[in-house]
Design an enzyme around this catalytic site. Structure first.
Site, short mmCIF file in Angstrom:
data_model
loop_
_atom_site.label_atom_id
_atom_site.label_comp_id
_atom_site.label_asym_id
_atom_site.label_seq_id
_atom_site.Cartn_x
_atom_site.Cartn_y
_atom_site.Cartn_z
N PHE A 102 0.86 -1.20 0.00
CA PHE A 102 0.00 0.00 0.00
C PHE A 102 0.89 1.25 0.00
O PHE A 102 0.77 2.13 0.85
CB PHE A 102 -0.94 0.03 1.22
CG PHE A 102 -1.73 -1.24 1.43
CD1 PHE A 102 -2.93 -1.44 0.76
CD2 PHE A 102 -1.28 -2.23 2.30
CE1 PHE A 102 -3.67 -2.60 0.95
CE2 PHE A 102 -2.01 -3.39 2.49
CZ PHE A 102 -3.21 -3.59 1.82
N ASP A 126 1.08 -1.08 -5.00
CA ASP A 126 -0.17 -0.34 -4.83
C ASP A 126 -1.09 -0.73 -5.99
O ASP A 126 -0.62 -1.12 -7.05
CB ASP A 126 0.07 1.17 -4.83
CG ASP A 126 -1.06 1.92 -4.12
OD1 ASP A 126 -0.88 2.29 -2.95
OD2 ASP A 126 -2.12 2.12 -4.75
N ASN A 146 -3.06 -5.95 -6.48
CA ASN A 146 -3.83 -6.04 -5.24
C ASN A 146 -2.93 -6.73 -4.21
O ASN A 146 -2.42 -7.82 -4.45
CB ASN A 146 -5.08 -6.87 -5.51
CG ASN A 146 -5.97 -6.96 -4.29
OD1 ASN A 146 -5.49 -7.07 -3.16
ND2 ASN A 146 -7.26 -6.90 -4.52
N ASP A 196 0.53 -0.70 5.29
CA ASP A 196 -0.14 0.57 5.62
C ASP A 196 -1.43 0.68 4.80
O ASP A 196 -1.54 1.54 3.93
CB ASP A 196 0.80 1.76 5.35
CG ASP A 196 0.17 3.08 5.75
OD1 ASP A 196 -0.73 3.08 6.61
OD2 ASP A 196 0.58 4.12 5.19
N CYS A 236 -5.25 2.84 10.33
CA CYS A 236 -5.64 4.26 10.38
C CYS A 236 -7.14 4.42 10.61
O CYS A 236 -7.76 5.35 10.11
CB CYS A 236 -5.19 4.99 9.11
SG CYS A 236 -5.90 4.34 7.60
#
Ligand code: SAH
Length: 390
Positions: free
Chosen positions: A222, A244, A270, A291, A331
């Site tokens: 990511f 990504d 993916n 992340d 997050c």
């Protein structure tokens, strides 16, 4: 002033500033969407001034314990307070920072980012959106920027009933600039990029994770515009691969790598599929960084999100050499410390690995956490060294 009477057991009596629909005892004086309202307890004692949006799940957000209008003077004072706080922080590079972060700076829904001379504004609550012009005036009074841009294109506007918009509010078109993060670079495109192309909340963590990267074969999952990958490369990682699923993000990442004359292998894939394929092959890494985007914004979808989190941790552990490091971030404020740790624990059990905690991470200090508003703490990270089960 119209307003709300709040239920006795509402969170506002524990220092919080939000009122949910279920916490309203009575509405008085016919408040209009976007208005400043007064909050009262059941004995008619004032609790302060709030912004009102009956369409939102969070019907009222208190911004002052007193009676207070939302005018240019008020916005100017709040921005000055935010500036005073940021001056106490040791941010690097200093010109790129979040200056106002919503509730944490007493302006619910307002986000102001500074990229050198350019300002990026978001007004993600109805009341603040309606007062955008006063906020822009206050920004001009306090900061005298070259350009003010609005990036009101976030999905978090939908629950407030707000449409998405972006464009220039003041000044000439912003220039694409380059931020020097110390050994590596990030292109900052405040208007053209997906989001702004930068995640200020992670800027310190690039360095913290990179400090663990020397001589390690590194995989940044990511990667977006490459932050962790670039930092690890600059810190002497043996080789760096980054994944990504967004080609426009990878395009910026490639340009960032060129600026630092770095060789990084960029993969458009993916992460779930890629890790699965890698686990069945011979690929091995000594540092894997995870992340992912916030898999959940709502508490209701937490269970699915946790399944996703566990899955990527398990797959990451399978491609990590013994002695390797897993640096992982979440997050979403719904995923608290304990929940996140449990997910990692479950994955470690399945992968038959023992994990030793070597570092913990949080959001950068220009995204301040308020003790009485737990929602302001949303970014968590851990670095674990994999060791054999005793
Ligand atoms: N680490 C980045 C920020 C990551 S944001 C930084 O510090 O700058 C999350 C990223 O995950 C986005 O760039 C998005 O394009 C990407 N993404 C989302 N789902 C993905 C998936 N299933 N596989 C690969 N990338 C994905």
């Amino acid at each position: 002033m119209p307003g709300l009477v709040v239920n006795p057991r509402a969170r506002i009596f524990h220092g919080h500033d939000w009122v949910y629909a279920s916490e309203i005892k009575k509405t008085f004086g016919d408040p209009q969407p976007g208005a400043v309202i007064s909050l009262k307890d059941f004995r008619d004692r004032p609790l302060g001034s709030a912004i009102y949006n009956p369409k939102s799940q969070i019907v009222a957000r208190r911004f002052s314990r007193r009676r207070q209008e939302l005018d240019t003077d008020f916005f100017t004072r709040r921005i000055e307070r935010a500036l005073a706080h940021r001056r106490t922080l040791d941010l690097a590079p200093p010109g790129h920072r979040r200056l106002v972060w919503s509730e944490s700076d007493g302006l619910p829904g307002v986000i102001i980012d500074q990229y050198g001379e350019d300002i990026v504004l978001q007004t993600n609550t109805l009341a603040m959106d309606q007062r955008r012009n006063s906020i822009v005036e206050a920004i001009e009074n306090t900061l005298q920027p070259r350009t003010i841009v609005e990036r009101n294109d976030s999905a978090i506007r939908t629950p407030e009933g707000l449409e998405t918009r972006q464009g220039i509010l003041r000044g000439p078109a912003p220039e694409v600039s380059t931020a020097n993060l110390g050994g590596f670079f990030q292109i900052v495109n405040v208007l053209g990029g997906q989001k702004t192309g930068v995640y200020l909340d992670q800027w310190d963590n690039y360095h913290h994770v990179a400090a663990l990267a020397k001589d390690r074969r590194t995989l940044d999952c990511f990667t977006n515009s490459g932050g962790f990958a670039l930092a690890c490369s600059a810190a002497g990682a043996r080789e760096v691969t980054a994944i990504d699923s967004s080609e426009p993000c990878l395009e910026i990442a490639r340009q960032n790598a060129v600026l630092g004359a770095m060789e990084i292998k960029w993969i458009n894939a993916n992460v779930f599929d890629h890790l699965k394929d890698a686990a069945s092959g011979e690929t091995a890494y000594d540092l894997v960084i995870l992340d992912p985007p916030s898999f959940t914004r709502r508490k209701g979808s937490l269970k699915d999100a946790l399944r996703g989190y566990k899955e990527i941790h398990l797959r990451a552990l399978k491609i990590l050499e013994m002695g390797g490091i897993l640096a992982t971030f979440s997050c979403s404020h719904h995923v608290n410390h304990e929940t996140f740790m449990n997910v990692i624990r479950d994955a470690a059990v399945d992968a038959k690995r023992q994990l030793r905690l070597v570092a913990t991470f949080s959001q950068r200090s220009d995204h301040p956490v308020l003790a009485t508003l737990p929602e302001t703490e949303y970014l968590r990270g851990f670095a674990f060294e994999t060791i054999g089960a005793w």
